[in-house]
Design a protein around this motif. Structure first.
Motif, PDB file in Angstrom:
ATOM      1  N   GLY A   1       0.826  -1.197   0.000  1.00 50.41           N
ATOM      2  CA  GLY A   1       0.000   0.000   0.000  1.00 50.41           C
ATOM      3  C   GLY A   1       0.852   1.235   0.000  1.00 50.41           C
ATOM      4  N   GLY A   2       0.211   2.336   0.347  1.00 52.06           N
ATOM      5  CA  GLY A   2       0.925   3.600   0.368  1.00 52.06           C
ATOM      6  C   GLY A   2      -0.031   4.761   0.405  1.00 52.06           C
ATOM      7  N   VAL A   3       0.481   5.919   0.048  1.00 47.56           N
ATOM      8  CA  VAL A   3      -0.309   7.134   0.112  1.00 47.56           C
ATOM      9  C   VAL A   3      -1.365   7.164  -0.994  1.00 47.56           C
ATOM     10  CG1 VAL A   3       1.490   8.501   1.228  1.00 47.56           C
ATOM     11  CG2 VAL A   3       1.356   8.445  -1.268  1.00 47.56           C
ATOM     12  N   VAL A   4      -2.456   7.845  -0.684  1.00 48.62           N
ATOM     13  CA  VAL A   4      -3.525   8.080  -1.646  1.00 48.62           C
ATOM     14  C   VAL A   4      -3.203   9.392  -2.351  1.00 48.62           C
ATOM     15  CG1 VAL A   4      -6.005   8.458  -1.936  1.00 48.62           C
ATOM     16  CG2 VAL A   4      -5.177   6.866  -0.180  1.00 48.62           C
ATOM     17  N   GLY A   5      -3.129   9.350  -3.668  1.00 48.72           N
ATOM     18  CA  GLY A   5      -2.800  10.548  -4.433  1.00 48.72           C
ATOM     19  C   GLY A   5      -3.918  11.571  -4.425  1.00 48.72           C
ATOM     20  N   ALA A   6      -3.582  12.801  -4.756  1.00 52.28           N
ATOM     21  CA  ALA A   6      -4.579  13.877  -4.815  1.00 52.28           C
ATOM     22  C   ALA A   6      -5.695  13.498  -5.784  1.00 52.28           C
ATOM     23  CB  ALA A   6      -3.921  15.181  -5.250  1.00 52.28           C
ATOM     24  N   GLY A   7      -6.937  13.599  -5.326  1.00 49.33           N
ATOM     25  CA  GLY A   7      -8.096  13.299  -6.163  1.00 49.33           C
ATOM     26  C   GLY A   7      -8.408  11.825  -6.318  1.00 49.33           C
ATOM     27  N   GLU A   8      -7.610  10.961  -5.727  1.00 48.24           N
ATOM     28  CA  GLU A   8      -7.787   9.505  -5.844  1.00 48.24           C
ATOM     29  C   GLU A   8      -8.653   9.013  -4.687  1.00 48.24           C
ATOM     30  OE1 GLU A   8      -4.638   6.013  -6.993  1.00 48.24           O
ATOM     31  OE2 GLU A   8      -4.057   7.336  -5.361  1.00 48.24           O
ATOM     32  N   THR A   9      -9.488   7.986  -4.939  1.00 53.12           N
ATOM     33  CA  THR A   9     -10.263   7.384  -3.864  1.00 53.12           C
ATOM     34  C   THR A   9      -9.415   6.332  -3.157  1.00 53.12           C
ATOM     35  OG1 THR A   9     -11.157   5.568  -5.195  1.00 53.12           O
ATOM     36  CG2 THR A   9     -12.402   7.662  -5.203  1.00 53.12           C
ATOM     37  N   TYR A  10      -9.848   5.948  -1.972  1.00 56.16           N
ATOM     38  CA  TYR A  10      -9.166   4.877  -1.255  1.00 56.16           C
ATOM     39  C   TYR A  10      -9.176   3.601  -2.098  1.00 56.16           C
ATOM     40  CZ  TYR A  10      -9.037   7.364   3.261  1.00 56.16           C
ATOM     41  OH  TYR A  10      -8.772   8.232   4.297  1.00 56.16           O
ATOM     42  N   GLU A  11     -10.305   3.294  -2.715  1.00 53.22           N
ATOM     43  CA  GLU A  11     -10.427   2.066  -3.503  1.00 53.22           C
ATOM     44  C   GLU A  11      -9.480   2.071  -4.699  1.00 53.22           C
ATOM     45  OE1 GLU A  11     -12.998   3.973  -2.407  1.00 53.22           O
ATOM     46  OE2 GLU A  11     -13.730   2.595  -0.854  1.00 53.22           O
ATOM     47  N   GLN A  12      -9.405   3.191  -5.389  1.00 48.97           N
ATOM     48  CA  GLN A  12      -8.482   3.304  -6.526  1.00 48.97           C
ATOM     49  C   GLN A  12      -7.037   3.137  -6.061  1.00 48.97           C
ATOM     50  OE1 GLN A  12      -9.744   7.224  -7.689  1.00 48.97           O
ATOM     51  NE2 GLN A  12     -10.971   6.477  -9.419  1.00 48.97           N
TER      52      GLN A  12
ATOM     53  N   GLY B   1      -5.232  -7.084 -11.973  1.00 46.60           N
ATOM     54  CA  GLY B   1      -6.484  -7.772 -11.715  1.00 46.60           C
ATOM     55  C   GLY B   1      -6.763  -8.102 -10.260  1.00 46.60           C
ATOM     56  N   ILE B   2      -6.020  -7.523  -9.331  1.00 40.90           N
ATOM     57  CA  ILE B   2      -6.274  -7.779  -7.907  1.00 40.90           C
ATOM     58  C   ILE B   2      -7.528  -6.997  -7.481  1.00 40.90           C
ATOM     59  CG2 ILE B   2      -4.826  -5.934  -6.950  1.00 40.90           C
ATOM     60  CD1 ILE B   2      -3.834  -8.187  -4.937  1.00 40.90           C
ATOM     61  N   ALA B   3      -8.279  -7.545  -6.535  1.00 39.72           N
ATOM     62  CA  ALA B   3      -9.535  -6.930  -6.112  1.00 39.72           C
ATOM     63  C   ALA B   3      -9.575  -6.774  -4.592  1.00 39.72           C
ATOM     64  CB  ALA B   3     -10.713  -7.769  -6.597  1.00 39.72           C
ATOM     65  N   PRO B   4      -8.954  -5.724  -4.052  1.00 38.29           N
ATOM     66  CA  PRO B   4      -8.983  -5.505  -2.604  1.00 38.29           C
ATOM     67  C   PRO B   4     -10.403  -5.237  -2.092  1.00 38.29           C
ATOM     68  CG  PRO B   4      -7.264  -4.180  -3.639  1.00 38.29           C
ATOM     69  CD  PRO B   4      -8.120  -4.738  -4.737  1.00 38.29           C
ATOM     70  N   ARG B   5     -10.679  -5.765  -0.885  1.00 38.55           N
ATOM     71  CA  ARG B   5     -11.965  -5.559  -0.223  1.00 38.55           C
ATOM     72  C   ARG B   5     -11.745  -4.655   0.985  1.00 38.55           C
ATOM     73  NH1 ARG B   5     -11.035 -10.753  -1.189  1.00 38.55           N
ATOM     74  NH2 ARG B   5     -10.526 -11.266   0.978  1.00 38.55           N
ATOM     75  N   PRO B   6     -12.464  -3.518   1.062  1.00 38.57           N
ATOM     76  CA  PRO B   6     -12.284  -2.623   2.208  1.00 38.57           C
ATOM     77  C   PRO B   6     -12.817  -3.255   3.489  1.00 38.57           C
ATOM     78  CG  PRO B   6     -14.041  -1.816   0.781  1.00 38.57           C
ATOM     79  CD  PRO B   6     -13.436  -3.020   0.100  1.00 38.57           C
ATOM     80  N   LEU B   7     -12.095  -3.031   4.604  1.00 41.79           N
ATOM     81  CA  LEU B   7     -12.484  -3.608   5.888  1.00 41.79           C
ATOM     82  C   LEU B   7     -12.738  -2.563   6.967  1.00 41.79           C
ATOM     83  CD1 LEU B   7      -9.912  -6.527   6.188  1.00 41.79           C
ATOM     84  CD2 LEU B   7     -12.293  -6.667   5.472  1.00 41.79           C
ATOM     85  N   LEU B   8     -11.801  -1.642   7.131  1.00 40.92           N
ATOM     86  CA  LEU B   8     -11.912  -0.682   8.226  1.00 40.92           C
ATOM     87  C   LEU B   8     -11.033   0.520   7.941  1.00 40.92           C
ATOM     88  CD1 LEU B   8      -9.230  -0.995  10.548  1.00 40.92           C
ATOM     89  CD2 LEU B   8     -10.117  -3.294  10.200  1.00 40.92           C
ATOM     90  N   ARG B   9     -11.305   1.593   8.679  1.00 36.55           N
ATOM     91  CA  ARG B   9     -10.523   2.829   8.530  1.00 36.55           C
ATOM     92  C   ARG B   9     -10.272   3.399   9.922  1.00 36.55           C
ATOM     93  NH1 ARG B   9     -13.350   6.654   4.596  1.00 36.55           N
ATOM     94  NH2 ARG B   9     -12.752   4.934   3.231  1.00 36.55           N
ATOM     95  N   PHE B  10      -9.061   3.908  10.141  1.00 34.53           N
ATOM     96  CA  PHE B  10      -8.731   4.516  11.422  1.00 34.53           C
ATOM     97  C   PHE B  10      -7.698   5.612  11.222  1.00 34.53           C
ATOM     98  CE2 PHE B  10      -5.542   1.264  10.873  1.00 34.53           C
ATOM     99  CZ  PHE B  10      -4.382   1.776  11.455  1.00 34.53           C
ATOM    100  N   LEU B  11      -7.616   6.491  12.200  1.00 39.43           N
ATOM    101  CA  LEU B  11      -6.639   7.572  12.172  1.00 39.43           C
ATOM    102  C   LEU B  11      -5.393   7.109  12.917  1.00 39.43           C
ATOM    103  CD1 LEU B  11      -5.841  10.478  11.504  1.00 39.43           C
ATOM    104  CD2 LEU B  11      -7.045  11.200  13.575  1.00 39.43           C
TER     105      LEU B  11
END
Length: 181
Positions: free
Chosen positions: A77-88, A102-112
């Protein structure tokens, strides 16, 4: 803060990121180097990748990384670019670091996450992968597929990125809290 200008800089410190507030709302943009230097709140994605045997992709980061060089991680993983969604970002980062498509990540949780004078929103995903990988040499110095028990032993022995440790702790809690988990 600067205005959006570039999309694929040669120097990672020049990569443009969204700067966010305590509620994960975008309040501006800045180059990654400035975000790190000033400790600005931004966004990151974490993808835990398992093979069909349930083993986890674990790697050691290269010594040239801006954050936690040479440390181990159980997430790609890494940083989310400007204008990019978490999923992208989750798909882009997983495909780049693993050298796959072709990988398909599934979102689970978010925290600070807060640590070492830095803070970011951490969006945790998981994905299954049953093919070969060709990890990105500029990101990954070593890699292996480890069982959860092997990973636990390494967590006690090796240096791991602090945000990855916290994300993995929360990942395990998330799975224990699920019915049948």
């Amino acid at each position: 803060m600067t205005e959006p200008a570039q999309t694929d800089p040669a120097d990672p410190a020049d990569e443009l990121l969204d700067v966010v507030d305590e509620h994960d709302r975008v309040i501006g943009t800045a180059p990654r180097g400035e975000v790190y230097r000033r400790g600005l709140l931004h966004r990151c994605v974490f993808v835990l990748v398992r093979d069909p045997a349930g083993r986890i992709f674990v790697h050691r980061r290269t010594d040239t990384k801006l954050f936690a060089p040479g440390a181990h991680d159980m997430f790609v993983g890494g940083v989310v670019g400007a204008g990019e969604t978490y999923e992208q970002a989750a798909v882009r980062e997983a495909e780049e670091e693993l050298g796959v498509t072709g990988i398909a990540p599934r979102p689970l949780l978010r925290f600070l996450f807060r640590g070492e004078g830095l803070a970011w929103w951490s969006d945790v995903h998981e994905a299954d992968w049953d093919g070969p990988v060709a990890p990105q040499e500029s990101e990954v110095a070593w890699h292996a597929w480890l069982t959860p028990a092997e990973l636990a032993a390494r967590l006690d022995r090796d240096v791991f990125v602090p945000d990855g440790r916290e994300a993995y702790r929360r990942y395990l809690e998330h799975h224990r809290a699920r019915p049948g988990g």
